[in-house]
Design a protein around this motif. Structure first.
Motif, PDB file in Angstrom:
ATOM      1  N   LEU A 122       0.854  -1.191   0.000  1.00 58.51           N
ATOM      2  CA  LEU A 122       0.000   0.000   0.000  1.00 58.51           C
ATOM      3  C   LEU A 122       0.889   1.239   0.000  1.00 58.51           C
ATOM      4  O   LEU A 122       1.850   1.332   0.751  1.00 58.51           O
ATOM      5  N   MET A 123       0.536   2.154  -0.899  1.00 54.75           N
ATOM      6  CA  MET A 123       1.320   3.369  -1.009  1.00 54.75           C
ATOM      7  C   MET A 123       0.893   4.320   0.109  1.00 54.75           C
ATOM      8  O   MET A 123      -0.287   4.609   0.256  1.00 54.75           O
ATOM      9  N   GLY A 124       1.828   4.786   0.874  1.00 56.52           N
ATOM     10  CA  GLY A 124       1.500   5.731   1.930  1.00 56.52           C
ATOM     11  C   GLY A 124       1.645   7.161   1.438  1.00 56.52           C
ATOM     12  O   GLY A 124       1.589   7.433   0.241  1.00 56.52           O
ATOM     13  N   GLU A 125       1.831   8.055   2.349  1.00 50.30           N
ATOM     14  CA  GLU A 125       2.155   9.431   2.001  1.00 50.30           C
ATOM     15  C   GLU A 125       3.564   9.444   1.424  1.00 50.30           C
ATOM     16  O   GLU A 125       4.303   8.476   1.521  1.00 50.30           O
ATOM     17  N   ARG A 128       6.697   8.135  -4.365  1.00 52.75           N
ATOM     18  CA  ARG A 128       6.402   6.765  -4.772  1.00 52.75           C
ATOM     19  C   ARG A 128       6.873   6.512  -6.201  1.00 52.75           C
ATOM     20  O   ARG A 128       6.750   7.365  -7.074  1.00 52.75           O
ATOM     21  N   PHE A 133       0.929   3.023 -11.702  1.00 56.67           N
ATOM     22  CA  PHE A 133      -0.425   3.524 -11.463  1.00 56.67           C
ATOM     23  C   PHE A 133      -0.567   4.889 -12.119  1.00 56.67           C
ATOM     24  O   PHE A 133       0.406   5.607 -12.312  1.00 56.67           O
ATOM     25  N   ASP A 135      -1.781   8.876 -12.416  1.00 59.16           N
ATOM     26  CA  ASP A 135      -1.777  10.010 -11.495  1.00 59.16           C
ATOM     27  C   ASP A 135      -3.227  10.419 -11.260  1.00 59.16           C
ATOM     28  O   ASP A 135      -3.889  10.938 -12.162  1.00 59.16           O
ATOM     29  N   ILE A 136      -3.662  10.182 -10.038  1.00 59.32           N
ATOM     30  CA  ILE A 136      -5.070  10.425  -9.722  1.00 59.32           C
ATOM     31  C   ILE A 136      -5.368  11.915  -9.750  1.00 59.32           C
ATOM     32  O   ILE A 136      -6.501  12.323  -9.940  1.00 59.32           O
ATOM     33  N   ARG A 137      -4.319  12.729  -9.610  1.00 61.97           N
ATOM     34  CA  ARG A 137      -4.538  14.174  -9.656  1.00 61.97           C
ATOM     35  C   ARG A 137      -4.959  14.639 -11.042  1.00 61.97           C
ATOM     36  O   ARG A 137      -5.485  15.728 -11.209  1.00 61.97           O
ATOM     37  N   SER A 470       2.579   8.463 -11.893  1.00 62.94           N
ATOM     38  CA  SER A 470       1.842   9.109 -10.810  1.00 62.94           C
ATOM     39  C   SER A 470       2.621  10.229 -10.132  1.00 62.94           C
ATOM     40  O   SER A 470       2.134  10.828  -9.178  1.00 62.94           O
TER      41      SER A 470
ATOM     42  N   ASN B 156      -5.920  13.651   0.494  1.00 62.74           N
ATOM     43  CA  ASN B 156      -4.939  13.281  -0.503  1.00 62.74           C
ATOM     44  C   ASN B 156      -5.537  12.254  -1.480  1.00 62.74           C
ATOM     45  O   ASN B 156      -5.688  11.084  -1.154  1.00 62.74           O
ATOM     46  N   PRO B 157      -5.871  12.726  -2.696  1.00 63.06           N
ATOM     47  CA  PRO B 157      -6.540  11.808  -3.629  1.00 63.06           C
ATOM     48  C   PRO B 157      -5.685  10.605  -4.005  1.00 63.06           C
ATOM     49  O   PRO B 157      -6.205   9.519  -4.232  1.00 63.06           O
ATOM     50  N   GLN B 158      -4.345  10.778  -4.032  1.00 61.88           N
ATOM     51  CA  GLN B 158      -3.485   9.641  -4.372  1.00 61.88           C
ATOM     52  C   GLN B 158      -3.795   8.473  -3.447  1.00 61.88           C
ATOM     53  O   GLN B 158      -3.717   7.317  -3.834  1.00 61.88           O
ATOM     54  N   GLN B 159      -4.119   8.808  -2.202  1.00 65.07           N
ATOM     55  CA  GLN B 159      -4.361   7.726  -1.270  1.00 65.07           C
ATOM     56  C   GLN B 159      -5.766   7.162  -1.386  1.00 65.07           C
ATOM     57  O   GLN B 159      -5.952   5.971  -1.494  1.00 65.07           O
ATOM     58  N   PHE B 161      -8.082   7.449  -3.770  1.00 68.32           N
ATOM     59  CA  PHE B 161      -8.545   6.908  -5.045  1.00 68.32           C
ATOM     60  C   PHE B 161      -7.561   5.872  -5.596  1.00 68.32           C
ATOM     61  O   PHE B 161      -7.642   5.476  -6.746  1.00 68.32           O
ATOM     62  N   TYR B 163      -5.185   2.158  -4.761  1.00 66.34           N
ATOM     63  CA  TYR B 163      -5.558   0.824  -4.306  1.00 66.34           C
ATOM     64  C   TYR B 163      -5.706   0.812  -2.796  1.00 66.34           C
ATOM     65  O   TYR B 163      -4.954   1.474  -2.090  1.00 66.34           O
ATOM     66  N   GLY B 164      -6.678   0.072  -2.320  1.00 68.37           N
ATOM     67  CA  GLY B 164      -6.944   0.014  -0.889  1.00 68.37           C
ATOM     68  C   GLY B 164      -6.928  -1.403  -0.371  1.00 68.37           C
ATOM     69  O   GLY B 164      -6.467  -2.325  -1.051  1.00 68.37           O
ATOM     70  N   ARG B 364     -10.303  -7.300  -6.622  1.00 62.16           N
ATOM     71  CA  ARG B 364      -9.216  -6.535  -6.006  1.00 62.16           C
ATOM     72  C   ARG B 364      -9.632  -5.861  -4.701  1.00 62.16           C
ATOM     73  O   ARG B 364      -8.975  -5.986  -3.694  1.00 62.16           O
TER      74      ARG B 364
END
Lengths: 489, 489
Positions: A122-125, A128, A133, A135-137, A470, B156-159, B161, B163-164, B364
């Motif tokens: 899991l990607m944290g703060e 990265r 993946f 870029d959700i922005r 990303s 923080n949208p990166q987090q 939106f 993967y969870g 997923r």
């Protein structure tokens, strides 16, 4: 006392019995908080007089509400609004477990499948270099939020928040059909398309439909574990053929087919996961020809087709498959955001019908709202605009990242600039222990995979995927600076 | 000519090569539409002079963009912005199928599973007495829409939106744990909970984990086909025990267990599907005792626990299960709207962990946004308020509908007023052919199921579920009036 004469009105001409009308109105007074928990109700004689009804009617209404748990009778003192309300006052079984939490271990044996065990990164703060993946922005959040709002406000909610078609929202399937025909030279109608939850569900459904225990599935070495796990879960024997700089070695596959029957070949032609190489047209045609000859199904996972930078993308195998040997899988999760689990399966109608029956017993149907929203974004052009913008951004990040790697880390890692996709496949110098490097980087605020999951049994590739898409250019600079510091000291 | 000197600025001190900087800026000019499709670029000598760069740098940048497909070179006339952009200009395989759509039949054989074939009754416009669906008009749409909006704008949208956790949103799991412990006397923590896509996915995951081909699963006769199909899909042999006015006949089960090993017993104690009866405490305890004695797993599907009207609900078997023999399944789809596919599985931690690994290769993860939104609704009390309101509304509709059935259709159908749930189980007079009646009603604008799906092999129950919860009292009157007209003439 409450003004019951004003609060309660009985329609003596109505079809429903008077006592039921009264019970209903008392229930509403309780629900609305006008009659409060613990409050005493008037005696039956008193209320009968107030409302000009028979006392028997009042008794019948009170009995109804007592039975339902809305009221409670206290011996010698009258009838009260029950506390708490029925919702939270269950009958016990007399053997509830008290004071301890549910056990960690169950009371029955079950088989834990080793092939399903895989670490979850899991990607944290922080910085990265992920698996590739988006870029959700960049995601069209405003446009999506707008489409969601219109869904909440639109038309007949009974219909669009009720049960729907397991194949997915019709608008999205129609829009997707046009989009796929246009960009990939497929020849689909909406009936050839099932909307899945990401490409993962497409692979899961196809594996469940196609593979029986003991049958052979062939993948490249090395391959995406999400696909491998599904083939193994279906009971298939997993065989591998080599992957070189042009992807799957189709001649090795041809030899393998001489030796044993093959049911399914999985391929990520654009671009091979994890090594990012593109399967060229001649190999694609050869693969199709082998499929004809040996009767195996090609499961074509084209998750990355949207993102190709060098020259032009190669059309899918599915575009040159006159006999229906290909099941084509794609994803919109990488085009929008991973949290939006939207993918699709393209196949012959009868295959789609059976996949829909399978999907119906898994999750019944997809996300009606999201499918509608994405359908809208395709229809009004927002999705194409977003894809173009994302494509250009990722292309420029790819160029920039590769030039950074070359200038800052030459000698410490090798890579071939990818033709497309969202990650670079980097092989680290044998002197560098990747697992250790990833741990140290984490401390410095940079998350990336140690690549161990890509190692075939008994081999250490010392390679990993470094996703660039990303991160902004500044973030890429910072990430590479951390790597450089750790590697070069 | 465009003012290239103003549009392009090169940073000679930057780490990235100058030609890459130039290529990137030209790409942006194309992407932003400043350089247009088909437009001619300045010659390399001319641009070199304008920008005060080496001509070789310009050539390298042009070459890069030519290779990537952004530009095209026309012999003797110069370099132009390519049309169309790379996104829509793929390399063909030379064998694309033209002018015909994808075939209806695939080129490979596959096995179509008869147990998966079941008609899909989609509710259209007009009146409905459905399978027992909630009234979507009561759903907390404003509250949900608000929670969605905050998700789109939050943090923080990166987090959120990206993967969870395949087990689901942590907030929702924590809130649900509190809610379940409070309303059902369970003893859970968030680690005992997996958020699924409706109760269907819970049953699918549990079946996949627990059942091997040839093992025995026991259900009531008659039972919910969605569960049956999953057990059959897992390869289990499906055996039935009778269902009477108190639900599953546990003594018949005891006898069956004497004769053969049983792996799993499926029960919908609150309320049995389709007959709506409640399994009383004594049978629940006996079932738990049998489970201990014979080692079978109890799959407790408590989809209707929220909605009980007469007296009080009975606590789940899971509340009195010290040895972890129960896997408990619930749904929020009926509490909000069927389109929101949210359910949950409660079990020992190791079971939840393995179910999460299985779910990871299916879709997923769940719907991050929806899970967050529902979690918020639990936290701020909106969900409890909604459940209370829905409970009261459905109770009063239940009463009203049953009184209508009694007064308008006496002699034509029999039913027992249900203790809870969203539907009445009605047995029609043998003179009335239910399939025909359903067809005629459809013409009159009323949709309901002909109940054929509830018939065990070789038996005609002539019974169906008439859902009352999704109709207002006026709609219920209109629906019953249509039935009365068709039945009584």
């Amino acid at each position: 006392m409450l003004p019951f004469r004003t609060l309660i009105s009985i329609d003596k001409s109505a079809e429903a019995s008077i006592y039921l009308q009264l019970a209903e109105q008392l229930r509403r007074l309780i629900g609305d908080g006008i009659l409060k928990t613990g409050q005493k109700l008037p005696g039956t004689r008193q209320l009968a007089e107030l409302l000009q009804l028979h006392r028997k009617t009042i008794i019948a209404a009170y009995d109804e509400l007592l039975a339902e748990g809305w009221l409670e009778s206290r011996a010698g003192s009258g009838t009260f609004v029950a506390d708490p309300l029925p919702l939270v006052r269950p009958q016990t079984l007399g053997k509830e477990i008290d004071g301890q939490r549910t056990h960690r271990e169950p009371g029955f044996p079950f088989e834990s499948k080793p092939h399903l065990v895989r670490p979850l990164l899991l990607m944290g703060e922080g910085l990265r270099l992920d698996d590739g993946f988006p870029d959700i922005r960049l995601a069209p959040m405003e446009e999506l939020a707008r489409a969601y709002r219109s869904y909440f406000r639109w038309g007949n909610p009974q219909q669009h928040f009720g049960y729907g078609d397991p194949k997915g929202n019709r608008l999205l399937r129609e829009e997707l059909s046009v989009f796929l025909n246009e960009t990939r030279a497929l020849r689909t109608t909406a009936d050839n398309i099932l909307i899945s939850r990401g490409s993962m569900m497409g692979i899961h459904l196809a594996s469940t439909l196609l593979l029986k225990p003991g049958q052979t599935a062939v993948v490249g070495e090395t391959n995406w574990s999400g696909a491998n796990m599904n083939f193994q879960q279906a009971g298939a024997e997993l065989l591998t053929v080599p992957v070189d700089q042009h992807g799957l070695d189709v001649e090795a596959l041809a030899e393998l087919c001489q030796r044993r029957p093959v049911r399914l070949v999985y391929v990520t032609p654009h671009h091979h996961y994890p090594t990012t190489v593109t399967l060229p047209p001649d190999r694609r045609l050869r693969l199709l020809q082998l499929s004809q000859q040996h009767g195996f199904v090609i499961l074509e996972d084209d998750y990355d087709y949207e993102f190709h930078y060098l020259r032009r993308p190669v059309l899918p195998l599915a575009s040159a498959d006159p006999n229906g040997m290909v099941i084509y899988i794609g994803s919109l999760s990488k085009s929008v955001a991973p949290a939006f689990r939207i993918g699709y399966v393209v196949a012959s109608e009868t295959v789609i019908d059976e996949l829909a029956r399978l999907r119906r017993i898994i999750d019944r149907q997809g996300d009606a709202m999201l499918e509608f929203a994405i359908g809208q974004l395709f229809r009004n052009g927002d999705m194409r605009r977003h894809l173009k913008k994302a494509h250009q951004t990722y292309l420029s990040r790819c160029n920039y990242f590769c030039s950074l790697l070359t200038s800052a880390l030459a000698g410490s890692l090798q890579f071939v600039k990818p033709d497309g996709g969202l990650a670079v496949w980097a092989k680290f110098d044998p002197q560098i222990e990747l697992a250790q490097l990833a741990q140290k980087a984490k401390v410095e605020g940079l998350t990336f995979s140690d690549g161990l999951a890509h190692n075939p049994p008994g081999k250490a590739l010392n390679s990993t995927r470094l996703g660039f898409a990303s991160s902004t250019e500044t973030e890429l600079e910072q990430s590479v600076a951390i790597l450089r510091k750790l590697v070069k000291g």
